[in-house]
Scaffold this motif. Structure first.
Motif, short mmCIF file in Angstrom:
data_model
loop_
_atom_site.label_atom_id
_atom_site.label_comp_id
_atom_site.label_asym_id
_atom_site.label_seq_id
_atom_site.Cartn_x
_atom_site.Cartn_y
_atom_site.Cartn_z
N SER A 52 -12.84 -89.64 -45.32
CA SER A 52 -11.86 -88.91 -44.50
C SER A 52 -10.50 -89.59 -44.55
O SER A 52 -9.46 -88.94 -44.58
N GLN A 94 -12.16 -82.74 -41.09
CA GLN A 94 -13.50 -82.87 -40.52
C GLN A 94 -13.53 -82.38 -39.07
O GLN A 94 -14.48 -81.76 -38.64
N ASP A 180 -13.27 -81.39 -45.84
CA ASP A 180 -14.01 -82.53 -45.31
C ASP A 180 -15.20 -82.01 -44.51
O ASP A 180 -15.05 -81.58 -43.38
N GLU A 181 -16.35 -82.03 -45.11
CA GLU A 181 -17.59 -81.54 -44.52
C GLU A 181 -17.45 -80.14 -43.92
O GLU A 181 -17.66 -79.93 -42.73
MG LIG Z 1 -15.36 -88.44 -42.58
#
Ligand SMILES: [Mg+2]
Ligand SMILES: Nc1ncnc2c1ncn2[C@@H]1O[C@H](COP(=O)(O)OP(=O)(O)OP(=O)(O)O)[C@@H](O)[C@H]1O
Lengths: 264, 343
Positions: A52, A94, A180-181
């Protein structure tokens, strides 16, 4: 040296030797990274590996302590997220980075609001109808259906909020989309659709960077996989004959001695 | 919890057009301003029913509006600041400071024309904006919390006002200003007209412009706003300057109405403004709120106080009632938030 993996295209975005400290924490210790247009690059690594942080540096949110960023081979400096936006780089963070109290359209155009034509626009008046229409078109293009376009997105489900964040990034991105995810809060069906979406956007020629802890998802969509461990890139491989064991091995350090070993 | 969210089909065609008036009304019915409007109407009906000849008279209505006008102007600024997730406790003292600065300047000029008043106005506005700049700078650059910063400047601005006047109110307000402060246009007091103009402009600016949109974004998620390229620090700075500017306007209204600087008279102004804003449904955590809600929130205590006096109830009951109503309003706001988070 770690760039030795055969790349099908020249990287559109490259980072070299990025270092980032948070006080005493060394989040990145000389990380390298590259992403190619028209490819999905998966960025994987254990919790706290620095994924991240790297994404935020490449999106202009954080400034790196040292290191170099190259866009189409030319060095660039992102001193703010607007610089990255101007370079055609968008990010699905994220934590989503949405305003829960505002409508989907207000979120889609956050910081880039459309103004009315004419003198009203020069006075700063918003063109809400146009923003709503364009947002709806973006949702439809990406086959996202929100039950209500006029409610604060806090009232939507977690998955729908994530869809808004993804659509926003895609609507504005010209060169690179970091995710991010993006499937962390999604169910099986949703995740499948998001992966489809990722493939479709890739086919438009945009570089996609996918961060995920789900190795099956990674192996399904990635063209290229970069592994980050303890703030460094320790492997970069094409997704050809790679297995989940290879990836886990690289992330945990079992493959240390054979950096490029997993590449076919 | 995670419902299927992306459907294979295109979005529901009903969404293509913006919501009609019916749907918008139904949505608005469940908002805090709607409840509070209901309460205000009930109060008006109740007092009218109990004292039809005195409460509902044109004279009394005029008084209610007149009493509310200064607070309304202050509360507009407070609404902006609170929607952005901030606070401004200094507005009462800044009002006094701006009034003192303006009155002293006009006194020194020794004239009594509309030009004198305009110079006084400019001085009051500069005084207000300067304090706003100070507040905003401490909050956005030095990262001192808004509560502490404005608590500090609340004391400092009042202290400086006392120093400038040796603790004695300035009573040399030009008659031109008093004429505005006590006069009216077609039966409507100038003060009411002026505060109405600021309210309408504040409403349009907040709800229809990019500045207003950024105010909501900063309050809803400052980090997201920053990542979206909004200069959050500058926006906060400008909001406190706006609040100070409106305190300067209110200072002139107050000077015109009371023909004195009322050094002692504004200690509870910030609390009354916050009460009005909260009653109007602005979320304490920022991101939500409306000017129309604040208008309702200003008038509920004003009507209650006026009605109690007319009915012969000790007006202190108004303070008691409003105190509990504010707590209830915030409790309801929290309940709504929690139910949203669960859903
Ligand atoms: Mg992360
Ligand atoms: N703002 C911050 N302040 C201090 N430390 C931070 C900050 N952001 C990240 N870190 C630290 O930097 C390291 C890397 O964090 P980062 O969030 O980049 O990891 P990650 O790979 O994204 O992990 P995850 O898979 O859990 O999301 C961690 O040790 C983290 O505690």
């Amino acid at each position: 040296m770690t760039d030795a993996a055969p790349a099908s295209a020249a990287p559109i975005l490259q980072a070299r030797n990025i270092v980032k400290h948070f006080g005493h924490v060394e989040a990145l210790r000389g990380a390298d990274f590259s992403a190619c247009a028209g490819e999905v690059t998966a960025l994987i690594g254990d919790n706290g590996a620095g994924k991240s942080t790297l994404v935020k540096i490449l999106s202009g949110v954080y400034a790196a302590n040292s290191g170099e960023i190259l866009l189409n081979g030319a060095p660039v400096r992102f001193s703010s997220p607007s610089d990255a936006h101007a370079a055609g780089i968008e990010t699905v963070y994220q934590d989503l980075s949405v305003a829960p109290d505002l409508s989907p359209a207000a979120n889609m155009f956050m910081g880039r609001e459309r103004l009315r034509p004419g003198w009203l626009g020069r006075l700063g008046f918003l063109d809400n109808a146009a923003m709503r229409r364009e947002s709806l078109q973006a949702f439809q293009r990406l086959k996202v259906s929100l039950k209500d376009m006029d409610t604060p997105i806090a009232d939507l489900s977690g998955g729908q909020r994530q869809s808004v964040a993804i659509c926003r990034a895609i609507m504005w991105a010209k060169n690179v989309v970091f995710m991010d995810e993006p499937t962390a809060a999604l169910g099986v069906v949703q995740t499948g659709r998001t992966l489809d979406l990722i493939r479709r956007i890739r086919d438009t020629g945009v570089a996609i960077v996918l961060i995920s802890h789900n190795m099956r998802d990674v192996l399904q969509v990635a063209d290229c996989i970069e592994v980050l461990r303890l703030g460094r890139r320790i492997a970069r491989m094409r997704n050809e004959g790679v297995t989940v064991q290879d990836l886990v091995g690289a992330m945990t350090g079992a493959l240390d001695s054979q950096e490029e070993g997993a590449a076919a | 919890m995670t419902q299927t969210t992306t459907a294979p089909l295109a979005a529901d065609p009903a969404q293509l057009s913006p919501p009609g008036l019916g749907r918008r009304l139904r949505g608005a019915m469940h908002s805090s301003p709607a409840y509070m409007t209901g309460i205000l109407i009930l109060l008006l009906l109740f007092f009218t029913f109990m004292r039809p000849n005195t409460f509902a008279s044109a004279f009394n209505m005029r008084n209610i509006f007149l009493d509310a006008s200064t607070l309304l102007v202050l509360s507009i600024g407070m609404t902006y600041v609170m929607i952005a997730g901030g606070f401004d406790l200094s507005i009462g003292s800044v009002l006094v400071f701006a009034g003192v600065a303006a009155a002293k300047t006009m006194e020194a000029m020794g004239t009594d024309t509309i030009f004198t008043v305009l110079v006084g106005l400019v001085v009051a506005l500069i005084g207000g904006v300067a304090w706003g700049l100070f507040n905003g700078w401490c909050i956005s650059r030095l990262r001192v919390s808004a509560l502490i910063t404005t608590l500090g400047s609340m004391g400092a601005a009042l202290g400086i006002s006392y120093l400038l006047t040796d603790g004695n109110d300035v009573r040399t307000v030009p008659t031109t200003l008093i004429a505005i402060g006590t006069g009216s246009l077609m039966g409507i007091p100038w003060l009411v007209l002026i505060s109405a103009v600021f309210t309408v402009v504040g409403m349009v600016w907040l709800h229809m412009t990019r500045y207003g949109r950024h105010t909501y974004l900063v309050g809803s998620n400052a980090e997201a706003a920053r990542r979206a390229g909004i200069n959050v620090n500058n926006h906060l700075l400008s909001l406190y300057m706006l609040s100070g500017f409106l305190a300067g306007v209110a200072a002139m209204l107050s000077l015109g109405r009371f023909s004195t600087t009322t050094l002692e008279g504004h200690g509870t102004d910030p609390l009354e403004a916050i009460t009005a804003v909260v009653l109007g449904g602005t979320s304490l955590s920022g991101g939500r709120g409306t000017i129309i809600g604040t208008v309702i929130g200003v008038f509920i205590p004003a009507v209650l106080a006026n009605g109690f006096i007319i009915m012969g109830v000790a007006p202190f009951w108004q303070m008691v009632v409003i105190g509990f109503v504010v707590i209830a309003a915030v409790y309801v706001d929290q309940l709504k938030r929690q139910s949203r988070e669960r859903g």
